[in-house]
Design an enzyme around this catalytic site. Structure first.
Site, PDB file in Angstrom:
ATOM      1  N   ASP A 132       9.184 -32.559  -9.803  1.00  0.00           N
ATOM      2  CA  ASP A 132       8.980 -33.993  -9.614  1.00  0.00           C
ATOM      3  C   ASP A 132       9.335 -34.311  -8.164  1.00  0.00           C
ATOM      4  O   ASP A 132      10.507 -34.265  -7.787  1.00  0.00           O
ATOM      5  CB  ASP A 132       9.854 -34.800 -10.567  1.00  0.00           C
ATOM      6  CG  ASP A 132       9.499 -36.281 -10.593  1.00  0.00           C
ATOM      7  OD1 ASP A 132       8.987 -36.790  -9.569  1.00  0.00           O
ATOM      8  OD2 ASP A 132       9.730 -36.937 -11.626  1.00  0.00           O
ATOM      9  N   ARG A 134       8.899 -37.164  -6.501  1.00  0.00           N
ATOM     10  CA  ARG A 134       8.906 -38.590  -6.193  1.00  0.00           C
ATOM     11  C   ARG A 134      10.244 -39.055  -5.616  1.00  0.00           C
ATOM     12  O   ARG A 134      11.302 -38.660  -6.076  1.00  0.00           O
ATOM     13  CB  ARG A 134       8.584 -39.398  -7.453  1.00  0.00           C
ATOM     14  CG  ARG A 134       7.152 -39.239  -7.906  1.00  0.00           C
ATOM     15  CD  ARG A 134       6.891 -39.927  -9.225  1.00  0.00           C
ATOM     16  NE  ARG A 134       7.614 -39.286 -10.327  1.00  0.00           N
ATOM     17  CZ  ARG A 134       7.493 -39.657 -11.596  1.00  0.00           C
ATOM     18  NH1 ARG A 134       6.696 -40.671 -11.914  1.00  0.00           N
ATOM     19  NH2 ARG A 134       8.165 -39.018 -12.539  1.00  0.00           N
TER      20      ARG A 134
END
Length: 208
Positions: A132, A134
């Site tokens: 991930d 982000r």
């Protein structure tokens, strides 16, 4: 708390939103100057936000949001979030973070590996990409530019709440989204629970 530059509002414009199931709502779309990652993120202001407005950080998903892909739950989550936020008053931050930050082409490459048996996180790792990628600094900047420093966060993802708190945004509570299963996304949803502690009830993750 992490330090980051201040962003400012660039443009506000009223836009009527219409969804395929007939639901409609008027929204204010807000753009910004000075976002840390220089992406064209968008705030969708719905209803009349009050103290601790309902806020969702929604990462762009072209396949799910636009084309209705059944391999994820992004499209139904977006549709649900707009109505729930409009009913209560709050903001949906539409963040240009396709594929948990890896981009559209890489996401489709990861899909091909998932077809060979890898889960969504293992597929990213096999491509040499983060599970991930982000970062929600821009989200915190957008909220502060809108005068919001405390929210009720509409999310099943504990990392979103943790990052916002680290960026100085108070998360008064985390409000779960619905569970949107299809025959094509059950394995994906289970991986989110088992790998990154999403608050989705495992017994409900059966093909719908």
């Amino acid at each position: 708390m992490r330090d980051y530059p201040t962003a400012t509002v660039r443009t506000r414009v009223r836009v009527p939103l219409r969804f395929g199931d007939g639901y409609s709502v008027d929204a204010e779309l807000v753009t910004f100057h000075g976002l840390a990652d220089e992406q064209e993120h968008l705030a969708v202001v719905l209803g009349e936000p009050g103290p601790d407005p309902l806020v969702r950080l929604h990462s762009e998903c072209l396949t799910g949001d636009v084309f209705g892909s059944a391999r994820c739950d992004c499209g139904p989550q977006l549709r649900e979030a707009v109505e729930r936020i409009a009913d209560r008053g709050g903001v949906l931050l539409y963040l240009r973070q396709e594929g948990r930050g890896i981009g559209l082409y890489n996401k489709l490459d990861a899909y091909a590996l998932q077809d060979q048996g890898l889960d969504t996180y293992a597929a990213n790792a096999a491509l040499g990409l983060p599970e991930d990628g982000r970062d929600y600094t821009a989200a915190a900047q957008m909220l502060r530019a809108l005068g919001i420093d405390s929210v009720d966060l509409l999310s099943n993802n504990p990392d979103k709440a943790d990052q916002l708190r680290d960026l100085g945004i108070t998360v008064a509570r985390r409000v779960p989204t619905g569970v949107f299963t299809t025959a094509h996304n059950v394995r994906y949803l289970r991986a989110k629970v088992l790998q990154t502690q999403h608050t989705l009830p495992l017994p409900e993750l059966t093909a719908g």
